[in-house]
Design an enzyme around this catalytic site. Structure first.
Site, mmCIF file in Angstrom:
data_model
loop_
_atom_site.group_PDB
_atom_site.id
_atom_site.type_symbol
_atom_site.label_atom_id
_atom_site.label_comp_id
_atom_site.label_asym_id
_atom_site.label_seq_id
_atom_site.Cartn_x
_atom_site.Cartn_y
_atom_site.Cartn_z
ATOM 1 N N THR A 167 47.374 33.443 -4.356
ATOM 2 C CA THR A 167 47.786 33.569 -5.759
ATOM 3 C C THR A 167 46.637 33.374 -6.734
ATOM 4 O O THR A 167 46.624 33.959 -7.817
ATOM 5 C CB THR A 167 48.903 32.568 -6.079
ATOM 6 O OG1 THR A 167 48.446 31.251 -5.785
ATOM 7 C CG2 THR A 167 50.143 32.858 -5.268
ATOM 8 N N CYS A 168 45.708 32.523 -6.381
ATOM 9 C CA CYS A 168 44.619 32.225 -7.327
ATOM 10 C C CYS A 168 43.712 33.424 -7.541
ATOM 11 O O CYS A 168 43.025 33.511 -8.557
ATOM 12 C CB CYS A 168 43.796 31.045 -6.823
ATOM 13 S SG CYS A 168 44.774 29.542 -6.641
#
Length: 1416
Positions: free
Chosen positions: A955-956
């Protein structure tokens, strides 16, 4: 010819011999001197005459004197109370005292005077460039130079009127008046009798607008001793002031403090007016009559009376005056009256432009361009016009239809088209425009910053049009000077100027925007490249302030000027330079290469930051992306590096209690809001690179909406607003604001769908009726209908008063009815109540929290729409853009795997696409600017066990890891599974989304020893800050007891010989039904009526909504003593602790039970019943022993034969069918409130025809004439029951000879008590074969409750319009057939159910299989 009457004077005035004076009636004398009288005036000490440019003065001793003058020809004489003033042809002024000694007036050097006015002890002079000068006594403020200003023997400039284009001046006893070219009247001085017309008797020491004469088209004004008269363009006369001698002409001797029409002169079209000490004269050119009124003691009225007259009477003029002469001038002196006559031919030829202020016009510009005048003359005119704001303000007036007389705060009176063409022509000559620029620069420096009248502001509208034609350097200098002067105007003048901008043409306003935007862009460009220049910050602020003013005007006036026109795109270059500068400094510090020149770089950096701090105060100056960048740069200045490195803002949160954990964390007051936050989910190893914190805010949004304190209320529009009826604490709204502020500061989205009104309030803007329409459409539409209603009676019949929900909008609002007159006020107060008054406390604390959560106040630079997108994300999902912006690692867009992925992705529902975003980024919101602002990297993994792996997301980094699946179906299954089960289950009832509960599988809810070790389960269950009910203790059950298999249905698990069927009781265990990809892709789809899930400390019960026909049925549904507390699109839910709702606990050797009842008691009204009461036992059982089986079985599948029945053609039929349109099986019955469906069929060979239902009704017997009868279809195809139930509707078919429809099943009221076998119903229908295209006589119409309109199944909806009235009968020739269906049975759907089966969840990972054993 000169006529005179009044007090006794020397016969002939010494101008003619006494015997040459003609005596007429009423003491009127006339004479014709050899030397023509060009002008004359009468005062208290003198009567003066101008003949052939020379002055003759008759003093009180009767001697005619000729003063010695050195200034050549005299044009006019003006006599006052203490002397006289002479005006020469050259415009110079000479003062003559009582002894006829003359001297020059000081203070008017090099000024060309065009008008003079004298009072008793003061005088006034108007110059060619429109400037007013005064001298004399100032005892009552008659000089207009403020109260404490002393008397002055020399001329003093009245600066407050320096921008007014004056048309005429007049002086009375001790008061003064000025009339502008637009008919605006200014008065000041003595006001003891109301002679200023201001409605009082207070003296004025500065020029004051007489508002009572506003837009009266005043063209002339005259002052007497203590009274005043004005003349309008149409010939109407107004008088005011002292009326003691009848000098006002109102048939009264009272004073008038307001201007009042002289009624006796109405319709006379008066052409001249003049006031004496105590009398008034007026003349009518068309009739050659003079009227007089006032004091007549010395015969000054000229009509033979010797008493005062309070109404106008004609003067007895000699008859020759009416034949060949016309009135040229009227003079009213102390006790005298004079009329100067000229021959009619002379009058027509006479013109006197020399007493008018010089103004710029198109003809003058043409003359300049033609070069017919000398350059010296042209320069002089340019200097006169462009050096005077008054001259410019009197230029280019819109004379058509007397439009300039409408000048006010709303209307500037300019002809913008004439301004544009004139200045465009002027710019063609460089010499002319260069000279103009020089003069304008000087004029700008002298502009009055506190103008008295609105006409003074026209110059600010004219100059931008002139400046746009100048060269670049000249344009910049004048633009800056103009901006400076605009900003220095007083607040009242600012408001008027903004109103003028709002009313100006769009193209003119666009030019104004362009002018100041270009100036701003040029300055920012210079700053970007280090060319700061002198006082650059102050100069930039000026331009930006003007731009912001114009932007606000355009917004409030709904001008068609896009926001883009205001954006200074050079700001991006400045930010790029700042970013480069910061990187340069960072690497130098990193490499320890800090040298002396770094100090210059640091100064440059600080300078850029100062510019950013200026820019953030002007929302219109930059686009959204640039604002975001500025916001980030300013955040860097607030960050504390040490705190960031030490993770001082790390939130450690349980997914299961995200809101309450956050609430507890914030209450510790250790969070440093200036620093970025990070999130760690307890029990997970993820590092927050913004992905976890994004997910945190998404989860937090869901929890806030489900929080039992209900600080937010969901409206009909699905938008949320502050709850005004709950028992919330102030700090609940405070912390809500803190969360939203933290989301903005950390650049994350909060999934709380607030209306735009919230963001307007945050930015101190007022919400409107349109904002109410967004939040509550029905409410707003009602208010709009109220405003649009033309009939006053209709408005009155609404019986509305000034209250909302029992709250008074104004004092005694419940007693004030809403009418057509006050309805706008009502609507405004209503909107204000909804958005302001009703939530004043809530918003106050929300704003305080928001400012705390976002400590950088630069968020105020965003527009409301931008702030909404930054907090909530963009509402537009352009999915194709996501594909276009994707990048690839170890694969390409042409690879089969990637193409399969995009194929599957675009097949997903909208909800699942958003789930994919949540899976990938931790949030399903679209960033401002679209998907292009957020990376999507698709990485192909080559791991050998791809088939056993689900897709992964980092996600980052926006990285999507896609394994090499063998086919598209596998990819589809894996992707749907991954995005559907990415969220963990929350154990807080207040945070529960019941639709997310796995009602078919309990894998995540198995009882384990780990739950007992969780600290949260040992604490009190947290519902809020103040309310903390005790959480039930977990059930203390044995973990495992080993029991021999022989004790537990051993026979069931012995394989049978041969190929017999699987034993029924183990069939669902050994051969579970395969879950289709469609079912796995979303929430569980269940058709079970009632279901129960038993948790460790709670019970969940859900009831299928579709069994109820009334949307308010939930009010009558109870679980024990508890009401429904959750609802979704498909179910009603009861989510309660085992210790509540009257649940009874029981225990035996093997199990613990909790029991209650689910009961439904509807209210019955009307003929039919669509809902029956029921009562169902509910039980949760917890076994004390955990058991498991190990079995094996190899089944064999036996083949079979399939038979297909043959169908034969038959006549028209109507048949009750199931939801799949199949014939009912034996014993099949319908549930009350659920759809019962019918299929009508006709002859399949009928050509060019379609089957229609004319009329259908239901009875309880085969006889269509039975007593119990309920109509379903009426009016030739109108499905009337669809207005009552949304389950009643027509369905499309392939065959034109088939009609399908469903009706919500019901019972007649007298059948409710009958046994099941007696509840049979019959449908009777009249069928017709009509045209293929539906008509009003042959149609299939269903009522849509949402749109409140009828829709036709096969054709135009307009044929259904008659459903609300009477539809026309079909032609007689069309065939009709009445048919009756076979009967069908009805039951309540719950009446035969004794209890709800339930199972213990202990030890069963395949618990979902047990739910399929029975049909609930």
């Amino acid at each position: 010819m000169l006529c005179y009457w009044g007090a006794q004077v020397r016969e002939g005035f010494g101008l003619v011999k006494p015997d040459q004076v003609e005596h007429g009636n009423s003491g009127i004398r006339s004479m014709c001197p050899k030397l023509k009288v060009q002008d004359m005036s009468a005062g208290r000490s003198f009567v003066g005459f101008i003949r052939n440019g020379k002055v003759s003065v008759l003093s009180s001793d009767g001697k005619l004197k000729q003063p010695q003058l050195k200034n050549g020809r005299i044009r006019q004489i003006f006599c006052g109370g203490a002397g006289a003033v002479l005006l020469s042809d050259s415009g110079t002024v000479v003062i003559m005292d009582k002894s006829t000694v003359c001297k020059h007036l000081k203070g008017l050097d090099n000024r060309q005077v065009i008008q003079i006015a004298c009072g008793d002890h003061h005088s006034m002079a108007l110059t060619k460039d429109g400037q007013l000068f005064v001298w004399g006594e100032n005892s009552h403020g008659q000089l207009g130079l403020k109260k404490d200003h002393p008397s002055s023997p020399s001329a003093q400039h009245v600066q407050s009127l320096s921008g007014i284009p004056v048309a005429q001046i007049s002086a009375g006893g001790d008061h003064s008046f000025v009339l502008s070219l637009s008919g605006v009247v200014f008065g000041w001085g003595k006001n003891s009798a109301g002679q200023l017309g201001l409605g009082d008797t207070t003296d004025r020491y500065v020029p004051t607008v007489v508002n009572s004469l506003h837009q009266k088209k005043t063209v002339s004004i005259s002052c007497g001793g203590e009274h005043t008269a004005t003349l309008s363009k149409g010939g109407t006369v107004f008088t005011f002031g002292s009326g003691g001698s009848g000098q006002l002409g109102h048939n009264s001797f009272k004073d008038e403090h307001h201007p009042r029409v002289v009624a006796e002169l109405w319709g006379s079209k008066v052409s001249h007016i003049t006031c004496g000490r105590h009398h008034t004269l007026v003349s009518v050119a068309s009739s050659k009559l003079i009227y007089s009124f006032g004091c007549e003691i010395q015969g000054q009225l000229g009509n033979g009376e010797v008493t005062t007259q309070s109404v106008p009477f004609p003067v007895d003029l000699p008859t020759e005056c009416n034949d060949e002469y016309t009135i040229d001038k009227l003079i009213a002196g102390e006790n005298h009256s004079f009329a100067l006559f000229v021959k009619e031919l002379e009058s027509k030829a006479k013109s006197n432009p020399s007493n008018e202020v010089l103004t710029l016009n198109d003809g003058m510009i043409d003359r300049w361009l033609a070069g017919t005048d000398s350059w010296a003359t042209i320069k002089k005119e340019i200097n006169t016009v462009f050096s005077s704001a008054a001259s410019l303000n009197g230029s280019f007036l819109k004379m058509s239809c007397d439009d300039h007389y409408q000048t006010s705060e709303e209307h500037c009176g300019l002809d913008f088209d004439l301004v544009k063409t004139s200045f465009a022509k002027l710019s063609e000559n460089k010499s002319l425009i260069s000279e103009v620029v020089k003069v304008v620069q000087q004029m700008l420096r002298s502009l009055n910053l506190n103008p008295t009248g609105v006409e003074s502001l026209r110059v600010y509208l004219l100059l931008p049009e002139l400046i746009k034609h100048l060269e670049k350097q000249q344009r910049t200098e004048l633009t800056e000077a103009l901006a400076s002067k605009i900003l220095q105007l007083d607040p009242d003048a600012h408001k008027v100027l903004e109103k003028y901008w709002a009313k100006s043409p769009d193209d003119w306003l666009k030019n104004l925007v362009k002018l100041f935007r270009k100036a701003s862009a040029k300055l920012i460009g210079q700053i970007t490249y280090g060319k700061m220049g002198f006082d650059f910050k102050k100069r930039l602020k000026r331009f930006l302030k003007i731009l912001q003013m114009i932007y606000q005007v355009c917004g409030s006036a709904n001008k068609d000027i896009p926001n883009r026109d205001f954006i200074i795109f050079e700001v991006n270059d400045l930010l790029d330079t700042l970013e480069t500068t910061l990187k340069n400094l960072f690497w130098r510090l990193w490499l320890s290469a800090f040298t002396e020149d770094c100090q210059d770089v640091e100064k440059l950096r600080d300078c850029y930051f100062e510019i950013i701090k200026i820019l953030v105060k002007f929302p219109s100056a930059a686009d959204t992306v640039s604002k975001q960048r500025m916001f980030v740069f300013l955040q860097w200045q607030l960050f504390t590096p040490r705190a960031i490195l030490l993770n001082g803002n790390m939130l450690q949160i349980n997914r299961e209690s995200v809101w309450m954990d956050t609430f507890a964390y914030l209450r510790q007051k250790k969070h440093k809001f200036c620093n970025p936050m990070q999130v760690k989910f307890i029990g997970e190893n993820g590092i927050d690179g913004r992905g976890l914190s994004a997910e945190f805010f998404s989860l937090l949004s869901q929890s806030l909406l489900k929080w039992e304190k209900k600080v937010l209320e969901v409206h009909e529009s699905s938008l949320v607003w502050f709850n005004t009826e709950g028992m919330q604490d102030n700090r609940d709204f405070y912390y809500l604001g803190v969360i939203c502020g933290m989301a903005l500061y950390n650049r994350h989205y909060i999934n709380l769908d607030f209306p735009l009104a919230l963001y307007k309030k945050l930015l101190q803007r007022s919400p409107t009726l349109n904002d109410l329409e967004e939040l509550s459409p029905v409410e707003a539409r009602s208010l709009k209908s109220l405003l649009e209603e033309d009939e006053e009676e209709v408005v009155d019949m609404l019986f509305l008063d000034f209250t909302v929900k029992g709250k008074k909008l104004i004092p005694n609002g419940d007693q004030i009815q809403v009418t057509k007159v006050n309805r706008q006020k009502y609507v405004d107060l209503y909107v204000d109540f909804v958005f302001n008054k009703s939530v004043k406390k809530q918003f106050k604390h929300y704003l305080r929290g928001f400012s705390k959560g976002c400590p950088l106040d630069a968020w105020s630079m965003f527009h409301p729409e931008e702030l909404q997108k930054l907090l909530h994300g963009s509402p537009k999902y352009e999915w194709s853009e996501l594909q276009q912006c994707a990048s690839y690692e170890k694969c390409s867009a042409s690879d089969e795997l990637v193409q399969n992925f995009w194929t599957v992705f675009f097949e997903l529902s909208e909800e699942n696409k958003r789930k994919f975003l949540m899976f990938l980024y931790g949030t399903d919101r679209v960033p401002v600017g679209g998907f292009s602002k957020r990376p999507l990297k698709i990485f192909q993994s080559d791991c050998p066990d791809a088939e056993d792996r689900l897709p992964e997301a980092q996600t980052c980094f926006g990285r999507f890891i896609l394994h090499k699946y063998s086919d598209i179906n596998t990819l589809r299954d894996k992707l749907i599974h991954a995005i559907s089960f990415l969220e963990s289950f929350s154990f807080e009832p207040g945070d529960i989304d019941p639709e997310e509960e796995d009602w078919d599988s309990m894998e995540s809810l198995t009882l384990s020893g780990d739950d007992d070790d969780d600290d949260d389960t040992k604490e009190q269950f947290r519902h809020g800050a103040e309310s903390r009910p005790t959480r039930p203790q977990p059930l203390k059950l044995p973990e495992s007891v080993r029991i021999p298999a022989s004790h537990l249905h051993k026979d069931l698990f012995k394989p049978e010989k041969g190929s017999g069927p699987v034993p029924p009781r183990v069939r669902s265990i050994l051969l579970p039904a395969a879950v289709s990809p469609k079912a796995a892709s979303g929430r569980s789809v269940s058709t079970k009526t009632v279901e129960v899930l038993c948790h460790l400390d709670r019970v969940y019960v859900r009831v299928l909504k579709s069994i109820f026909s009334n949307p308010k049925s939930w009010k009558h549904l109870k679980l024990g003593t508890c009401a429904v507390n959750k609802a979704t699109a498909t179910h009603y839910y009861f989510l309660y602790h085992l210790t509540g709702c009257g649940l009874k606990r029981g225990e035996d050797a093997n199990r613990i039970t909790y029991t209650s009842t689910l009961h439904f008691k509807p209210v019955v009204t009307g003929l039919i019943v669509r809902e029956l009461p029921f009562t169902i036992p509910i039980r949760c059982t917890y076994t004390k022993f955990h058991r498991s089986y190990q079995v094996g079985y190899l089944p064999k599948i036996a083949g079979g034969t399939v038979f297909k029945s043959l169908q034969t053609h038959a006549g028209p039929t109507i048949t009750a069918v199931d939801a799949s349109w199949k014939l009912l099986t034996a014993g099949k019955s319908f549930v009350i409130g659920q759809p019962v469906c019918f299929e009508a069929k006709g002859h399949s060979r009928v050509e060019n025809k379609r089957l229609y239902l004319n009329h259908c009704f239901v009875t309880s017997s085969p006889n269509p004439n039975s007593t119990n009868k309920y109509s379903v279809v009426e009016n030739y195809g109108c499905l009337m029951d669809s207005k009552i139930s949304d389950l009643t509707t027509f369905y499309t078919t392939v065959s034109k000879m088939t009609v399908r429809f469903c009706v919500a099943a019901f019972l007649f009221k007298n059948m409710v008590s009958r046994p099941q076998s007696k509840r049979t119903m019959f449908m009777h229908c009249e069928l017709e074969f009509g045209p293929e295209t539906p008509t009003p006589s042959a149609k299939s119409c269903t009522y849509n409750a949402e749109t409140k309109k009828w829709t036709e199944l096969h054709g135009d909806k307009d044929v259904c319009n008659c459903c609300t009235t009477t539809c026309p009968a079909p032609p007689v020739a069309s065939g009709k057939t009445m048919i009756t269906s076979k009967s069908w049975d009805l039951h309540s759907g719950l009446e035969t159910m004794e209890s709800i089966p339930e199972f213990s969840v202990d030890g069963h990972d395949d618990f979902e299989l047990f739910w399929e054993l029975d049909d609930y």
